[in-house]
Design a protein around this motif. Sequence first.
Motif: not given
Length: 325
Positions: A130-139, A272-281
């Motif tokens: 869906t595009d009914r979101i405010h933001s996607f943060i991830g890999t 490797i990804q950056n899960p810390f940034s996903m949570g923080y951001l």
Amino acid sequence: MGKRIKLLAICVLLTSVSILSGCSENVNLDNTQKKKNIALIVKMKNGDYWKTVKMGADVAAREFDVNVDFNAPDDEEDIEGQIRLVNEALEKKVGALILAASDYKALAEVTEKAYNQKIPVIIIDAEVNTDRIHSFIGTDNRDAGIKAGEKLVELAGTDSRIAIMSFVKGTGNAEQREEGLMSVISKYPQIKVVAKEYSLSDTKLANQLTKKIISEKGEIDAIVALNAISSIGVAQAIYEMNLAGRVKVITFDSTPEEIEFIEKEVIQATIIQNPFSMGYLGVKYAVEAMEGKKIPKRIDTGSKAIDKNNMYLPANQKLVFPFVK
């Protein structure tokens, strides 16, 4: 008479202190009640990856003075359980929802429900249909899959027999990583994919399936595992079968188990990804959205190929070792 006046003064002083103390407690209570509440719902409670997401969210919660309620089903395959948790959060009228969706399609309806209730919706880690979101943060998972494919070619060559250990069939992350991986493999006709299995994000099952592949398919040159839990199971199987180095292993993420297997040269490379940034951001932009600020529609938190040669470089330290307790 002097003693009576002194006693009266002490009583007045104690009463004043008591009143002020009560006021202070009320002020603190009011401040607590005024804190914004954010629901953070991920795929499963267990695993260092999700602990790192939570760690990033906790840091942001302290920085932006909000309450973050972390929740998840016990099992990544419990899609209905995750939907129920989202609905429960909406019933509590949370200020914002941060969601790592277990299923690309199944979580779309409840995501739209939150959005339609004017609740800021931040999707992390895995996209929703869906595009009914405010933001996607991830890999960028397709790009991460490409990196895994490039490492595969580098380590196993262009004339090799390989296997793929994915995790949950039909999930957006799994499909995108597979797509990126296969886009590289398809350039080399001599690379044969002899098996593709799904571990259901279960370490024991990944271990069993790896042994089954090797038993049934004979000699293989490499296995690519597409998430952390699958990676641990594959590496354990290769180690137990005394095939370290003979079967190249390319994995995802950087759990303590994976780092140990890299040290033992059971795993040759990991993405490797950056899960810390996903949570923080996720928390940072949820707060900004609640405040009516415009936030980025999409944020790529990045991925990187890591091996024994570069994992201790200063630039990679925080990504590889997120200090999960």
